[in-house]
Write a protein that holds these residues in place. Sequence first.
Motif, PDB file in Angstrom:
ATOM      1  N   PHE A   1       0.328  53.730  35.985  1.00 50.95           N
ATOM      2  CA  PHE A   1       1.549  54.017  35.234  1.00 50.95           C
ATOM      3  C   PHE A   1       2.492  54.896  36.058  1.00 50.95           C
ATOM      4  O   PHE A   1       3.688  54.623  36.165  1.00 50.95           O
ATOM      5  CB  PHE A   1       1.198  54.702  33.911  1.00 50.95           C
TER       6      PHE A   1
ATOM      7  N   SER B   1       4.048  52.951  38.891  1.00 51.83           N
ATOM      8  CA  SER B   1       5.130  52.044  38.487  1.00 51.83           C
ATOM      9  C   SER B   1       6.450  52.793  38.346  1.00 51.83           C
ATOM     10  O   SER B   1       7.516  52.262  38.668  1.00 51.83           O
ATOM     11  CB  SER B   1       4.774  51.337  37.174  1.00 51.83           C
ATOM     12  N   ALA B   2       6.380  54.036  37.878  1.00 52.68           N
ATOM     13  CA  ALA B   2       7.599  54.846  37.782  1.00 52.68           C
ATOM     14  C   ALA B   2       8.197  55.064  39.167  1.00 52.68           C
ATOM     15  O   ALA B   2       9.421  54.980  39.364  1.00 52.68           O
ATOM     16  CB  ALA B   2       7.285  56.185  37.117  1.00 52.68           C
TER      17      ALA B   2
ATOM     18  N   TRP C   1      10.056  51.781  40.552  1.00 55.96           N
ATOM     19  CA  TRP C   1      11.428  51.527  40.112  1.00 55.96           C
ATOM     20  C   TRP C   1      12.401  52.551  40.692  1.00 55.96           C
ATOM     21  O   TRP C   1      13.533  52.199  41.065  1.00 55.96           O
ATOM     22  CB  TRP C   1      11.500  51.537  38.585  1.00 55.96           C
ATOM     23  N   THR C   2      11.961  53.808  40.792  1.00 52.63           N
ATOM     24  CA  THR C   2      12.826  54.837  41.366  1.00 52.63           C
ATOM     25  C   THR C   2      13.112  54.547  42.837  1.00 52.63           C
ATOM     26  O   THR C   2      14.263  54.623  43.294  1.00 52.63           O
ATOM     27  CB  THR C   2      12.171  56.226  41.227  1.00 52.63           C
TER      28      THR C   2
ATOM     29  N   TRP D   1       2.287  54.774  26.015  1.00 51.30           N
ATOM     30  CA  TRP D   1       3.248  55.279  27.004  1.00 51.30           C
ATOM     31  C   TRP D   1       4.061  54.123  27.586  1.00 51.30           C
ATOM     32  O   TRP D   1       5.280  54.223  27.746  1.00 51.30           O
ATOM     33  CB  TRP D   1       2.536  55.985  28.150  1.00 51.30           C
ATOM     34  N   MET D   2       3.350  53.056  27.931  1.00 50.53           N
ATOM     35  CA  MET D   2       4.018  51.897  28.520  1.00 50.53           C
ATOM     36  C   MET D   2       5.041  51.311  27.558  1.00 50.53           C
ATOM     37  O   MET D   2       6.166  50.984  27.944  1.00 50.53           O
ATOM     38  CB  MET D   2       2.974  50.852  28.930  1.00 50.53           C
ATOM     39  N   GLN D   3       4.662  51.197  26.287  1.00 52.48           N
ATOM     40  CA  GLN D   3       5.584  50.656  25.293  1.00 52.48           C
ATOM     41  C   GLN D   3       6.788  51.570  25.115  1.00 52.48           C
ATOM     42  O   GLN D   3       7.933  51.112  25.035  1.00 52.48           O
ATOM     43  CB  GLN D   3       4.865  50.467  23.951  1.00 52.48           C
ATOM     44  N   GLY D   4       6.531  52.882  25.082  1.00 52.89           N
ATOM     45  CA  GLY D   4       7.624  53.829  24.918  1.00 52.89           C
ATOM     46  C   GLY D   4       8.580  53.838  26.095  1.00 52.89           C
ATOM     47  O   GLY D   4       9.783  54.055  25.927  1.00 52.89           O
ATOM     48  N   SER D   5       8.055  53.608  27.295  1.00 55.08           N
ATOM     49  CA  SER D   5       8.889  53.652  28.504  1.00 55.08           C
ATOM     50  C   SER D   5       9.576  52.321  28.787  1.00 55.08           C
ATOM     51  O   SER D   5      10.760  52.275  29.118  1.00 55.08           O
ATOM     52  CB  SER D   5       8.034  54.049  29.711  1.00 55.08           C
ATOM     53  N   TYR D   6       8.824  51.226  28.679  1.00 51.87           N
ATOM     54  CA  TYR D   6       9.367  49.916  29.041  1.00 51.87           C
ATOM     55  C   TYR D   6      10.078  49.228  27.881  1.00 51.87           C
ATOM     56  O   TYR D   6      10.949  48.385  28.101  1.00 51.87           O
ATOM     57  CB  TYR D   6       8.248  49.014  29.577  1.00 51.87           C
TER      58      TYR D   6
END
Length: 418
Positions: free
Chosen positions: A297, A300-301, A304-305, A344-349
């Motif tokens: 996780f 992956s952040a 994208w950055t 977390w993934m759902q909240g972020s993506y």
Amino acid sequence: MDSAIEDGLADKLPVSLVSSRVTMEDITALGERLEIQTARLKEYLFSGTAKKAPEFNATKLAELCGRSRDQMLRLLDRGLEPGLSDGIKGKADGGSERNRRFTLSEARAWVKATRKPGRPPGLPGATITVANFKGGVSKTVTAMSTAQALSLKGYDVLCIDYDPQGSMSALFGLTPGFIPESETVLPLMMHATSEIARDTLQESIQATYWDGIDLVPASHAIAQGEFYLPLRQLEANNRGEEFKFWDVLNKALDAGIREQYDYIIIDTPPALSYMNMTTIWAADALLLPLPPEGIDFVSSAQFWTMLSELSTGLALGQKDFAWVAAVPSKVNHQRMYTKEILKWMQGSYGDMLTQTEIPDTAAVGMEGAKYSTVYDVERYAGSAKTLSRARDAYDKLVDEIDFMTRRKVWQIPATEQE
């Protein structure tokens, strides 16, 4: 360390490991031995024969065509159009109406005849780059399985292996160490003075064992592209010439290949590099396999950055995508924190997270060890339920991918989709 312990270790370890330094010649020899052993392993797994695509019975054909078994049998008896197989093989082969069998190409012909056409005439195929700069996330298996599932929907697919490890090429039954560099993507990266340099990719495309999927394979040599691309860019800048390293693959695909295929699936190495930027700039869409693990996780952040920073820092220009999606991969709900990290993934993506999760099943692991995917399997030694669960997950993922592509790449209204 205590000298007695050191002496004990010295007695147990090989003499060469204790007394000799490892040279590049040693590493070269090791690589050659492993290439030979890899070829032997594949020969053992495939019983000395080339990989073979699965066959399908009438029930499975009905599923592929979106029909009930009874409807399919009526179509088979009536004959929908000339040239379509009825699945009844010769009596010498034990063929009968009760035991209909269809090759992959025969099954795909039926799918094309019975389902709505996917890509509207005149529009280019969709290019999907499967990316993640962390390894071990099921990227190659996801790319390969996606291609196979799309072909079973009747689409014509091109796979491009951009990874010097050649894992996708290995899944197609090839040995990356034996693939000539001229048959890979490397010629796109090379300086014009090279004998194999070219700006087209058509010459590297080859047929595979799987009807409906062609391949541009990879070899270890394509890693050289990471040196050629920045060098060519520097030389072009110094001469005041027009050259965009990030556009070499995009231009090659524009030279007739996008019209030739419905989908182009690109498997990338676990890195965010010069070569990977060419795959991202050629893509209509990005697919990121993402296991629900803390380190994945966080990685992956960073992906994208860094992608944003690189595109800005290198002044690559504006780029957008029809869709971007992260797919939860290798999901095991028995593991601690899986449910929490999925939140977390759902909240972020948000909407960028697919509804489908790819389970971490024994079927995927066992078939991967045999250079296969769950779509290659006709008879599975383990639980049929386990195999079905894995295959159903990829089917649902590809349904999502196809829906997003038809809607956002080809602009097909939802009311016209199947």
